[in-house]
Write an enzyme that holds these catalytic residues in place. Structure first.
Site, short mmCIF file in Angstrom:
data_model
loop_
_atom_site.label_atom_id
_atom_site.label_comp_id
_atom_site.label_asym_id
_atom_site.label_seq_id
_atom_site.Cartn_x
_atom_site.Cartn_y
_atom_site.Cartn_z
N HIS A 26 18.75 13.43 12.87
CA HIS A 26 19.21 12.47 11.85
C HIS A 26 17.96 11.81 11.28
O HIS A 26 17.10 11.35 12.03
CB HIS A 26 20.14 11.42 12.48
CG HIS A 26 20.38 10.26 11.57
ND1 HIS A 26 20.90 10.42 10.30
CD2 HIS A 26 20.14 8.92 11.71
CE1 HIS A 26 20.99 9.23 9.71
NE2 HIS A 26 20.52 8.31 10.54
N CYS B 195 26.38 6.66 10.45
CA CYS B 195 25.86 7.98 10.05
C CYS B 195 26.43 9.11 10.90
O CYS B 195 26.20 10.28 10.61
CB CYS B 195 24.34 8.01 10.17
SG CYS B 195 23.53 6.82 9.12
N ASP C 270 0.86 -1.19 0.00
CA ASP C 270 0.00 0.00 0.00
C ASP C 270 0.90 1.25 0.00
O ASP C 270 1.71 1.42 0.92
CB ASP C 270 -0.88 -0.04 1.26
CG ASP C 270 -1.77 1.19 1.39
OD1 ASP C 270 -1.68 2.09 0.53
OD2 ASP C 270 -2.54 1.24 2.37
N SER D 68 24.66 4.35 13.78
CA SER D 68 24.47 3.01 14.32
C SER D 68 25.76 2.47 14.90
O SER D 68 26.85 2.93 14.57
CB SER D 68 23.97 2.08 13.22
OG SER D 68 22.62 2.35 12.96
N GLU E 281 30.54 6.32 5.38
CA GLU E 281 30.61 4.90 5.72
C GLU E 281 30.54 4.07 4.45
O GLU E 281 30.44 2.86 4.50
CB GLU E 281 29.50 4.52 6.69
CG GLU E 281 28.09 4.81 6.19
CD GLU E 281 27.03 4.31 7.14
OE1 GLU E 281 26.97 3.09 7.36
OE2 GLU E 281 26.27 5.14 7.67
N ASN F 148 17.54 8.36 2.70
CA ASN F 148 18.63 8.34 3.68
C ASN F 148 19.96 8.61 2.97
O ASN F 148 20.24 8.02 1.92
CB ASN F 148 18.69 6.99 4.41
CG ASN F 148 19.55 7.06 5.68
OD1 ASN F 148 20.16 8.09 5.97
ND2 ASN F 148 19.58 5.98 6.43
N THR G 73 14.04 2.99 2.26
CA THR G 73 14.81 3.98 3.04
C THR G 73 16.23 4.11 2.50
O THR G 73 17.15 4.46 3.22
CB THR G 73 14.82 3.62 4.55
OG1 THR G 73 15.57 2.42 4.75
CG2 THR G 73 13.44 3.44 5.11
N SER H 16 16.92 -1.12 15.61
CA SER H 16 17.75 0.07 15.32
C SER H 16 17.00 1.35 15.73
O SER H 16 17.60 2.32 16.17
CB SER H 16 18.16 0.13 13.84
OG SER H 16 17.09 0.48 12.99
P1 HMG Z 1 8.82 -2.39 8.13
O1 HMG Z 1 8.87 -3.43 9.19
O2 HMG Z 1 8.59 -2.87 6.74
O3 HMG Z 1 7.68 -1.34 8.41
O4 HMG Z 1 10.15 -1.55 8.13
P2 HMG Z 1 6.64 -1.24 9.63
O5 HMG Z 1 5.72 -2.39 9.62
O6 HMG Z 1 7.37 -0.93 10.90
O7 HMG Z 1 5.84 0.05 9.15
C1 HMG Z 1 6.45 1.28 9.10
C2 HMG Z 1 5.41 2.35 9.49
O8 HMG Z 1 4.41 2.38 8.48
C3 HMG Z 1 4.70 2.04 10.80
O9 HMG Z 1 4.48 3.29 11.44
C4 HMG Z 1 3.38 1.44 10.33
O10 HMG Z 1 2.32 1.60 11.29
C5 HMG Z 1 3.13 2.25 9.09
P3 HMG Z 1 4.88 3.49 12.99
O11 HMG Z 1 4.09 2.50 13.76
O12 HMG Z 1 6.36 3.19 13.07
O13 HMG Z 1 4.56 4.89 13.28
N1 HMG Z 1 2.23 1.59 8.13
C6 HMG Z 1 1.29 2.24 7.42
N2 HMG Z 1 0.91 3.55 7.42
C7 HMG Z 1 -0.09 3.91 6.57
N3 HMG Z 1 -0.72 3.02 5.75
C8 HMG Z 1 -0.37 1.72 5.72
C9 HMG Z 1 0.68 1.29 6.58
N4 HMG Z 1 1.28 0.09 6.81
C10 HMG Z 1 2.24 0.29 7.76
N5 HMG Z 1 -0.99 0.88 4.90
C11 HMG Z 1 11.86 -0.08 8.93
C12 HMG Z 1 10.37 -0.25 8.63
C13 HMG Z 1 12.14 1.38 9.24
C14 HMG Z 1 12.23 -0.96 10.13
C15 HMG Z 1 12.68 -0.54 7.69
O14 HMG Z 1 12.40 0.31 6.59
C16 HMG Z 1 14.18 -0.55 7.92
O15 HMG Z 1 14.72 -1.52 8.43
N6 HMG Z 1 14.89 0.55 7.54
C17 HMG Z 1 16.34 0.66 7.73
C18 HMG Z 1 16.74 0.87 9.19
C19 HMG Z 1 16.48 2.27 9.69
O16 HMG Z 1 16.27 3.20 8.93
N7 HMG Z 1 16.55 2.44 11.03
C20 HMG Z 1 16.38 3.75 11.64
C21 HMG Z 1 17.11 3.90 12.96
S1 HMG Z 1 18.84 3.45 12.84
C22 HMG Z 1 19.57 4.83 12.01
O17 HMG Z 1 18.97 5.85 11.87
C23 HMG Z 1 20.96 4.63 11.47
C24 HMG Z 1 21.04 4.45 9.99
O18 HMG Z 1 20.80 5.68 9.32
C25 HMG Z 1 22.39 3.85 9.58
C26 HMG Z 1 23.68 4.51 10.06
O19 HMG Z 1 23.82 4.98 11.16
O20 HMG Z 1 24.64 4.42 9.29
C27 HMG Z 1 20.00 3.48 9.46
#
Ligand code: HMG
Length: 420
Positions: free
Chosen positions: A250, A115, A31, A342, A83, A309, A158, A208
């Protein structure tokens, strides 16, 4: 008298292509609202092997020097926070020095901590100048990265790529930093990692997010303690965090900034003395305030929502987006910034927006930078993602940008597009 040190100007480089995030959602049978409302994304930058981290970093630095009229002989330090460099030994910074023919007398190096690497570079440059060791020279700090998780992964929406080059000096027209008031928090965690040799990052996605929020709490409380001591904020009337005009976070995906802001407000609500929302549920409700998020955070996310990102550069894209939109009205006001990498490391710091911020940002032409990109189909994005990293396709670089054209023997050869 203590020196005023901080960011004088900035420039942004982005890959030449992007996908619309709703196209990606439809192709994955998801969706589109999950990616748009759930993650807060609109568009995602797409790189090809010719647009590697060196090419993006060199493009951003060249743009900074040209747009802001920097005299290269004044540059005493060049740092690249990344990185996703292209060699385990030879730094991206040395490529940039050579491509831009910058002074051989400079100190050059790369900084790495996921990051957080760009902020590590910014603080090294700031403290070098503030200490007097820079002896009147300026520094360029480039945050450059390509975020790759791979096709059909949870992290796929992302991804992104780009670079932000920061000019750091004793003339902080964009942001004068409150040097020495930073709050820091580090923890040994496996939330996101990329073992040597892998192109795609691995991530424990939901964990994370928790690591980010926990480290933010430690860093923010550390900053708040020092800011209270120095009279920058008070426990009276509004909460300390509310006394910052804006907060840039960030931004691995835009929704994360909302979660981060709720967490920061929770820190204040939990630590406040005197009557306040008593139960954890009531505190959570107040912390989630949309009015506070709209007033303090939302205006910083315009670029992040269109690029994705960019690891080290994500916080600085938020700063750029904020000052592009609100540079004039924020002049002389204090803002907060939260860097997260991270592994993990968080740093909260603050600064005062300069009187010339709007003028400096106008020169950065961020709308023009985004407008020159090409929207590609999901088929084309997938084709580009599958290309080997050491075989760039023949493509002329756009004016004012660099591209990797070939790897001859062991040497990476870059070409620059004609005058911008
Ligand atoms: P996921 O499991 O596919 O998604 O991955 P989800 O099920 O958690 O859904 C995401 C959001 O969409 C949720 O909102 C859902 O409710 C919503 P929340 O509850 O969080 O507010 N949702 C909907 N909304 C509207 N309509 C719908 C619908 N369905 C669901 N139909 C995840 C999400 C971010 C985990 C994944 O994309 C991921 O692993 N990303 C990479 C990791 C990341 O970005 N982590 C962030 C923190 S770590 C960081 O910032 C460091 C980093 O930049 C690296 C570095 O330091 O080098 C990553």
């Amino acid at each position: 008298m203590k020196k005023r040190v901080g960011i004088e100007a900035l420039a942004v480089a982005v890959p030449s292509r992007y996908v619309d995030i709703e196209d990606l959602a439809r192709a994955r049978g998801v969706d589109p609202a999950k990616f748009t409302s759930g993650l807060g994304a609109r568009e995602m930058a797409v790189t090809d092997p010719g647009e590697d981290t060196v090419a993006l970093a060199a493009t951003a630095a060249a743009r900074l020097i040209q747009q802001q009229g920097v005299d290269p002989s004044r540059i005493g330090m060049l740092v690249v926070g990344t990185e996703t460099g292209i060699d385990h030994s030879k730094p991206v910074a040395s490529h940039v020095q050579g491509l831009l023919k910058l002074p051989r007398t400079m100190r050059t190096f790369d900084t790495q901590h996921a990051c957080y690497g760009g902020t590590a570079g910014l603080m090294a440059a700031t403290e070098w100048i503030a200490s007097g060791a820079g002896a009147g020279k300026v520094a360029i700090v480039i945050c450059a990265d390509i975020a790759r998780y791979g096709l059909n992964t949870a992290g796929e929406p992302t991804q992104g790529g780009g670079a932000v080059a920061l000019l750091v000096s004793e003339q902080p027209d964009l942001l004068a930093l409150d040097v020495g008031l930073n709050g820091t928090c580090t923890m040994d965690v496996y939330d996101f990692w990329r073992p040597v040799g892998r192109r795609e990052a691995l991530v424990d996605g939901h964990y994370s997010i928790n690591c980010y929020l926990e480290a933010l709490s430690g860093a923010y409380r550390g900053w708040r303690e020092k800011a209270l001591e120095h009279g920058l904020v008070r426990w009276s009337g509004t909460m300390p965090g509310e006394q910052l005009a804006r907060i840039a976070y960030h931004v691995p995906f835009c929704k994360m900034a909302r979660k981060a802001h709720t967490q920061l407000r929770l820190c204040d609500l939990e630590d406040a003395v005197g009557p306040g929302p008593g139960t954890p549920e009531a505190r959570e409700e107040v912390a989630k305030s949309s009015a506070s998020y709209d007033a303090q955070v939302a205006t910083s996310l315009g670029l992040n929502s269109r690029i994705g990102n960019v690891y080290t550069a994500s916080l600085y894209l938020a700063l750029a987006g904020l000052l592009q939109r609100e540079g004039a009205q924020l002049a002389s006001q204090r803002i907060g910034l939260l860097s997260y990498g991270s592994g993990c490391m968080a740093e909260f710091y603050s600064g005062v927006v300069g009187e010339k911020a709007a003028e400096r940002m106008a020169r950065a032409d961020l709308e023009g930078v985004l407008a020159r990109r090409e929207r590609v189909s999901i088929e084309e994005y997938e084709r580009l993602m599958k290309l080997p990293s050491d075989a760039p396709e023949a493509k002329a670089p756009a004016p004012g940008t660099f591209r990797l054209s070939e790897i001859r023997d062991h040497k990476r050869i870059y070409v620059e597009g004609g005058a911008a």
